[in-house]
Design a protein around this motif. Structure first.
Motif, PDB file in Angstrom:
ATOM      1  N   ILE A  16       0.938  -0.807  -0.301  1.00 20.26           N
ATOM      2  CA  ILE A  16      -0.235  -0.154  -0.064  1.00 20.26           C
ATOM      3  C   ILE A  16       0.841   1.375  -0.271  1.00 20.26           C
ATOM      4  O   ILE A  16       1.573   1.421   0.320  1.00 20.26           O
ATOM      5  CB  ILE A  16      -0.772  -0.158   1.093  1.00 20.26           C
ATOM      6  CG1 ILE A  16      -1.884  -1.085   1.404  1.00 20.26           C
ATOM      7  CG2 ILE A  16      -2.027   1.631   1.281  1.00 20.26           C
ATOM      8  CD1 ILE A  16      -2.682  -1.839   2.200  1.00 20.26           C
ATOM      9  N   GLY A  17       0.772   1.819  -1.203  1.00 19.39           N
ATOM     10  CA  GLY A  17       1.687   3.121  -1.473  1.00 19.39           C
ATOM     11  C   GLY A  17       2.888   2.864  -2.600  1.00 19.39           C
ATOM     12  O   GLY A  17       2.864   4.460  -2.929  1.00 19.39           O
ATOM     13  N   GLY A  18       2.408   1.801  -3.323  1.00 21.63           N
ATOM     14  CA  GLY A  18       2.923   1.523  -4.301  1.00 21.63           C
ATOM     15  C   GLY A  18       3.823   0.857  -4.630  1.00 21.63           C
ATOM     16  O   GLY A  18       4.845   0.852  -5.549  1.00 21.63           O
ATOM     17  N   THR A  19       4.784   0.425  -3.747  1.00 16.29           N
ATOM     18  CA  THR A  19       6.087   0.248  -3.200  1.00 16.29           C
ATOM     19  C   THR A  19       6.297  -0.851  -3.540  1.00 16.29           C
ATOM     20  O   THR A  19       5.498  -1.579  -3.422  1.00 16.29           O
ATOM     21  CB  THR A  19       7.125   0.392  -2.336  1.00 16.29           C
ATOM     22  OG1 THR A  19       6.568   2.098  -1.934  1.00 16.29           O
ATOM     23  CG2 THR A  19       8.101  -0.174  -2.295  1.00 16.29           C
ATOM     24  N   ARG A  20       7.438  -1.327  -4.951  1.00 16.18           N
ATOM     25  CA  ARG A  20       7.696  -2.819  -5.153  1.00 16.18           C
ATOM     26  C   ARG A  20       8.081  -3.340  -4.708  1.00 16.18           C
ATOM     27  O   ARG A  20       9.945  -2.595  -4.678  1.00 16.18           O
ATOM     28  CB  ARG A  20       7.254  -2.913  -7.200  1.00 16.18           C
ATOM     29  CG  ARG A  20       6.058  -2.229  -7.585  1.00 16.18           C
ATOM     30  CD  ARG A  20       5.168  -3.499  -8.468  1.00 16.18           C
ATOM     31  NE  ARG A  20       5.325  -4.093  -9.005  1.00 16.18           N
ATOM     32  CZ  ARG A  20       4.966  -5.361  -8.468  1.00 16.18           C
ATOM     33  NH1 ARG A  20       3.497  -5.422  -8.389  1.00 16.18           N
ATOM     34  NH2 ARG A  20       5.003  -6.473  -9.869  1.00 16.18           N
TER      35      ARG A  20
END
Length: 182
Positions: A16-20
């Motif tokens: 959640i927040g987009g970090t892969r």
């Protein structure tokens, strides 16, 4: 809506927040183990002996979803509102343990897990809870995790132990004391 997105086919997933991150990342392992614990809590709740405890077990499952969402968030990038874990959630477990303890004989020795299949399911949940706690503590050493998450997991494993004892009592299952060889 399709369940599969194919975005994880290369071994990466999004926080959640987009970090892969890699699916083997400690954060993923931590919240994945919370999910495993939640499934075992469901199994424990489904035992007929726990009919009168379903409400608190469902509450615990809800709190585990909250913990999972917290752990699935990138603490530096997520702007998403995550449900709160509260000190009263810990207090609820403590009160439930105190109530169960009043019905149980004092424990002076270690007991072997088992005695009845339902009790054994509870012990498995307790062990998964302890593993979850260890993973989350390791994650906290490298990234932000609220202290209350660890406190809740610690208290939950205690709750599951006391729950296993009250289940054994109500099922007239033998509580086998551990007698170490000397």
């Amino acid at each position: 809506m399709k369940i599969y997105t194919k975005t994880g086919d290369t071994g990466l997933t999004s926080l959640i927040g987009g970090t892969r991150v890699k699916k083997s990342h400690l954060r993923i392992e931590s919240y994945g183990t919370v999910d495993e614990l939640n499934s075992y809590i469901g199994l424990v709740a489904d035992q007929p002996v726990n009919a009168k405890r379903k409400r608190i077990l469902k509450e615990i499952q809800d709190r585990l979803f909250t913990i999972g969402a917290t752990l699935a968030s990138d603490p530096e990038k997520s702007k998403m509102k995550i449900p709160d874990l509260l000190e009263t959630d810990v207090t609820l477990l403590e009160k439930a343990m105190d109530d169960m303890d009043q019905e149980l004989p004092p424990l002076k020795v270690f007991v072997l897990p088992g005695g009845h299949q339902s009790v054994s399911f509870c012990h498995v949940a307790r062990c998964v809870c302890r593993r979850t706690e260890r993973l989350v503590i390791a994650l906290q050493e490298e990234s932000f995790v609220p202290d209350l998450v660890i406190k809740y997991l610690n208290r939950l494993s205690d709750y599951l132990f006391v729950l296993s004892r009250i289940m054994a009592s109500e099922l007239n299952a033998e509580e086998t004391p551990w007698q170490p060889r000397m």
